[in-house]
Design a protein around this motif. Structure first.
Motif, PDB file in Angstrom:
ATOM      1  N   VAL A 236       0.839  -1.108  -0.022  1.00  0.00           N
ATOM      2  CA  VAL A 236       0.030  -0.180   0.065  1.00  0.00           C
ATOM      3  C   VAL A 236       1.026   0.966  -0.131  1.00  0.00           C
ATOM      4  N   MET A 237       0.585   2.097  -0.925  1.00  0.00           N
ATOM      5  CA  MET A 237       1.381   3.478  -1.014  1.00  0.00           C
ATOM      6  C   MET A 237       0.536   4.376  -0.456  1.00  0.00           C
ATOM      7  N   LEU A 238       0.917   5.380   0.471  1.00  0.00           N
ATOM      8  CA  LEU A 238       0.155   6.614   0.890  1.00  0.00           C
ATOM      9  C   LEU A 238       0.773   7.610   0.422  1.00  0.00           C
ATOM     10  N   TYR A 239       0.293   8.470  -0.402  1.00  0.00           N
ATOM     11  CA  TYR A 239       1.276   9.674  -0.990  1.00  0.00           C
ATOM     12  C   TYR A 239       0.615  10.912  -0.365  1.00  0.00           C
ATOM     13  N   ILE A 240       1.785  11.723   0.241  1.00  0.00           N
ATOM     14  CA  ILE A 240       1.431  13.028   0.940  1.00  0.00           C
ATOM     15  C   ILE A 240       2.091  14.185  -0.006  1.00  0.00           C
ATOM     16  N   TRP A 241       1.199  14.884  -0.394  1.00  0.00           N
ATOM     17  CA  TRP A 241       1.167  16.116  -1.301  1.00  0.00           C
ATOM     18  C   TRP A 241       1.173  17.428  -0.688  1.00  0.00           C
ATOM     19  N   GLY A 242       1.804  18.455  -0.737  1.00  0.00           N
ATOM     20  CA  GLY A 242       1.502  19.913  -0.600  1.00  0.00           C
ATOM     21  C   GLY A 242       0.663  20.034   0.689  1.00  0.00           C
ATOM     22  N   ASP A 243      -0.662  20.535   0.619  1.00  0.00           N
ATOM     23  CA  ASP A 243      -1.505  20.978   2.050  1.00  0.00           C
ATOM     24  C   ASP A 243      -2.397  19.834   2.238  1.00  0.00           C
ATOM     25  N   ASP A 244      -1.974  18.613   1.995  1.00  0.00           N
ATOM     26  CA  ASP A 244      -2.844  17.620   2.372  1.00  0.00           C
ATOM     27  C   ASP A 244      -2.960  17.596   3.961  1.00  0.00           C
ATOM     28  N   HIS A 245      -1.805  17.897   4.593  1.00  0.00           N
ATOM     29  CA  HIS A 245      -1.764  17.940   6.001  1.00  0.00           C
ATOM     30  C   HIS A 245      -3.152  18.700   6.499  1.00  0.00           C
ATOM     31  N   VAL A 246      -3.278  19.917   5.944  1.00  0.00           N
ATOM     32  CA  VAL A 246      -4.131  20.870   6.397  1.00  0.00           C
ATOM     33  C   VAL A 246      -5.620  20.272   5.958  1.00  0.00           C
ATOM     34  N   ARG A 247      -5.671  19.593   4.888  1.00  0.00           N
ATOM     35  CA  ARG A 247      -6.774  19.130   4.277  1.00  0.00           C
ATOM     36  C   ARG A 247      -7.691  18.004   5.314  1.00  0.00           C
ATOM     37  N   SER A 248      -6.800  17.255   6.148  1.00  0.00           N
ATOM     38  CA  SER A 248      -7.244  16.284   6.787  1.00  0.00           C
ATOM     39  C   SER A 248      -8.323  16.871   8.183  1.00  0.00           C
ATOM     40  N   LEU A 249      -7.912  18.108   8.554  1.00  0.00           N
ATOM     41  CA  LEU A 249      -8.514  18.656   9.526  1.00  0.00           C
ATOM     42  C   LEU A 249      -9.868  19.594   9.109  1.00  0.00           C
ATOM     43  N   LEU A 250     -10.078  19.557   7.931  1.00  0.00           N
ATOM     44  CA  LEU A 250     -11.005  20.492   7.388  1.00  0.00           C
ATOM     45  C   LEU A 250     -12.622  19.555   7.485  1.00  0.00           C
ATOM     46  N   ARG A 251     -13.585  20.125   7.694  1.00  0.00           N
ATOM     47  CA  ARG A 251     -14.946  19.474   7.560  1.00  0.00           C
ATOM     48  C   ARG A 251     -15.435  19.665   6.275  1.00  0.00           C
ATOM     49  N   CYS A 252     -15.016  20.475   5.595  1.00  0.00           N
ATOM     50  CA  CYS A 252     -15.427  20.630   4.071  1.00  0.00           C
ATOM     51  C   CYS A 252     -14.410  21.609   3.265  1.00  0.00           C
ATOM     52  N   ARG A 253     -13.774  21.181   2.469  1.00  0.00           N
ATOM     53  CA  ARG A 253     -12.797  22.066   1.710  1.00  0.00           C
ATOM     54  C   ARG A 253     -13.576  22.854   0.655  1.00  0.00           C
ATOM     55  N   TYR A 254     -14.799  22.668   0.403  1.00  0.00           N
ATOM     56  CA  TYR A 254     -15.220  23.575  -0.584  1.00  0.00           C
ATOM     57  C   TYR A 254     -15.057  25.145  -0.465  1.00  0.00           C
ATOM     58  N   MET A 255     -15.066  25.520   0.898  1.00  0.00           N
ATOM     59  CA  MET A 255     -14.993  26.952   1.328  1.00  0.00           C
ATOM     60  C   MET A 255     -13.814  27.373   1.109  1.00  0.00           C
ATOM     61  N   LEU A 256     -12.496  26.726   1.056  1.00  0.00           N
ATOM     62  CA  LEU A 256     -11.235  27.153   0.901  1.00  0.00           C
ATOM     63  C   LEU A 256     -11.133  27.043  -0.624  1.00  0.00           C
ATOM     64  N   THR A 257     -11.795  26.750  -1.425  1.00  0.00           N
ATOM     65  CA  THR A 257     -11.579  26.971  -3.009  1.00  0.00           C
ATOM     66  C   THR A 257     -12.458  27.833  -3.801  1.00  0.00           C
ATOM     67  N   ALA A 258     -13.282  28.577  -3.017  1.00  0.00           N
ATOM     68  CA  ALA A 258     -14.310  29.311  -3.722  1.00  0.00           C
ATOM     69  C   ALA A 258     -13.930  30.080  -4.928  1.00  0.00           C
ATOM     70  N   SER A 259     -12.822  30.644  -4.860  1.00  0.00           N
ATOM     71  CA  SER A 259     -12.602  31.376  -6.269  1.00  0.00           C
ATOM     72  C   SER A 259     -12.130  30.359  -7.351  1.00  0.00           C
ATOM     73  N   TRP A 260     -11.587  29.343  -7.036  1.00  0.00           N
ATOM     74  CA  TRP A 260     -11.387  28.234  -7.875  1.00  0.00           C
ATOM     75  C   TRP A 260     -12.697  27.692  -8.706  1.00  0.00           C
ATOM     76  N   ASN A 261     -13.651  27.535  -7.733  1.00  0.00           N
ATOM     77  CA  ASN A 261     -14.989  27.095  -8.119  1.00  0.00           C
ATOM     78  C   ASN A 261     -15.551  27.930  -8.992  1.00  0.00           C
ATOM     79  N   ARG A 262     -15.421  29.196  -8.617  1.00  0.00           N
ATOM     80  CA  ARG A 262     -16.100  30.028  -9.737  1.00  0.00           C
ATOM     81  C   ARG A 262     -15.490  30.019 -11.069  1.00  0.00           C
ATOM     82  N   SER A 263     -14.256  30.008 -10.867  1.00  0.00           N
ATOM     83  CA  SER A 263     -13.261  29.787 -12.403  1.00  0.00           C
ATOM     84  C   SER A 263     -13.807  28.557 -13.090  1.00  0.00           C
ATOM     85  N   GLN A 264     -13.915  27.573 -12.339  1.00  0.00           N
ATOM     86  CA  GLN A 264     -14.309  26.212 -13.044  1.00  0.00           C
ATOM     87  C   GLN A 264     -15.599  26.208 -13.411  1.00  0.00           C
TER      88      GLN A 264
END
Length: 432
Positions: free
Chosen positions: A164-192
């Protein structure tokens, strides 16, 4: 330059707030977490598309979402990419399909290999060389905890694997603690929504997460607050979102660090600082954003350590082998290439001291860079288009190859010391 970008970010955010977000005298309002939440709820159309039409992701009651079948328009040379999913939830693979699989991979978009087509992932390049399949359970946006939860689930099914490989990238550390990441990507959501169509790239909805109990100082695992797809429409309700996220300390810290909100609960920051044994100057009014960012890194690293211990306990209990993969091209690799020090040294020290099997791709890039007479920016263009391009995935696969060959027992067929001069290719031939 950094100051100008910071000011521009705040200006754009204020311009995107509803009318009434400015004080009566025209001065900028001190934006609170509640203000931000109310201004950035999901639209009904986004949820409709995510649940009922073709989109990049599909709903999952545990980890929020997993890969769907779609063609995002963010590949090489402005191309679209084939990004499809198999019935077992893994990304579609072709190499040695049907052969016994010994390796499953988990992580975020660098594991999933976003921005390339199905056959251009590092798992497919590696499988082609080894002569056996490598499954890809990666998913864009996941944190370490969400990848770990996916691993727990998949590894107890018929498609579990010994390695089993467990890959840790970038801000994955912070994402673990969030209940919902949607609010951190609001501007990206609008662009997409503008680029791909509303809801086609929707993700980051509520998922299972890890949080510290600020009374006890212990980490606690929490199930997703939305485990029924039809309840996902609650994400369009500002009152519901405020009620469920107003005390999400990680979200508050992240938004404050970025300058997207201007108010933060200092009492909670001090409690967190005490539990982490990280004395910081939090008496400044308001607290320095860099200080809050530093505390958030410490919090997220503590979470990753707890998750890694859980992951190894699980793999040990189920007679599996665990490899941890590290890559952060933008906060670690680039910094190292420019002669700086890595911000995640605490994690590097932890996995070494606790004798985890580790592959650190950041260091591979440092060695590879020596072969070129290029600026760091031009070097990055060889391999990255945000995520890895196909050449980047190829480099990664062959950098990892020797570690995998020595890890597997028995070794992959091309590396076995055998006196057989002829093998039976019947099991390898595809029928057309």
């Amino acid at each position: 330059m950094h100051t100008n970008r910071h000011a521009l970010t705040i200006l754009l955010f204020v311009l995107l707030l509803p009318i009434g977000s400015l004080a009566a005298d025209g001065a900028e309002k001190r934006i609170s977490l509640e203000d931000y939440l109310r201004a950035n709820v999901a639209s009904k159309r986004e949820i409709d598309v995510f649940l009922h039409e073709m989109s990049w992701a599909q709903f999952d009651p545990d980890v929020g979402y997993i890969l769907g079948s779609y063609m995002p328009r963010d590949g090489m040379d402005q191309s679209s990419t084939f990004s499809t999913v198999q019935p077992n939830g893994a990304r579609t693979s072709f190499m040695y399909q049907g052969r016994p699989c010994r390796i499953n991979t988990y992580g975020n978009s660098f594991t999933q290999c976003h921005q390339v087509s199905d056959g251009e992932t590092w798992q497919e390049y590696l499988a082609a060389h080894l002569g056996e399949p490598v499954r890809n359970f990666g998913m864009g946006g996941f944190g370490v905890y969400q990848a770990y939860r996916r691993m727990l689930r998949e590894e107890q099914t018929k498609h579990g694997a010994e390695y089993v490989m467990l890959y840790i990238w970038g801000d994955d550390h912070v994402r673990s603690l969030l209940r919902c990441r949607y609010m951190l990507t609001a501007s990206w959501n609008r662009s997409q929504n503008s680029k791909e169509g509303k809801g086609r790239m929707f993700h980051g909805n509520f998922w299972s997460n890890l949080e510290m109990n600020l009374t006890t100082g212990q980490f606690e695992e929490h199930e997703s607050r939305i485990s029924d797809p039809e309840r996902l429409y609650q994400m369009t309700d500002p009152d519901w979102m405020v009620a469920n996220l107003k005390d999400d300390l990680t979200l508050e810290m992240a938004l404050y660090s970025r300058g997207q909100i201007h108010v933060i609960d200092v009492a909670k920051l001090k409690a967190l600082s005490r539990h982490l044994n990280r004395p910081l100057d939090l008496d400044q009014t308001p607290p320095a954003r860099a200080t809050v960012a530093s505390l958030l890194d410490a919090y997220s690293f503590a979470a990753t350590k707890a998750i890694l211990n859980k992951a190894r306990a699980f793999t040990d209990a189920h007679d599996k082998k665990l490899m941890v993969i590290l890559l952060d091209p933008y906060r670690v690799t680039r910094t190292l290439l420019e002669g700086g020090t890595r911000y995640d040294q605490e994690i590097v020290d932890f996995v070494r001291e606790n004798e985890f099997t580790v592959f650190d791709m950041n260091l591979v890039h440092c060695e590879d860079y020596k072969s070129f007479n290029l600026s760091v920016g031009h070097y990055f263009k060889r391999y990255f288009i945000g995520h890895y391009n196909p050449a980047g995935n190829h480099l990664f696969a062959y950098a990892l190859k020797d570690r995998v060959v020595n890890w597997l027992d028995p070794k992959p067929l091309p590396y076995r010391d055998t006196a057989r001069k002829i093998i039976d290719f019947k099991e390898y031939l595809q029928e057309y």
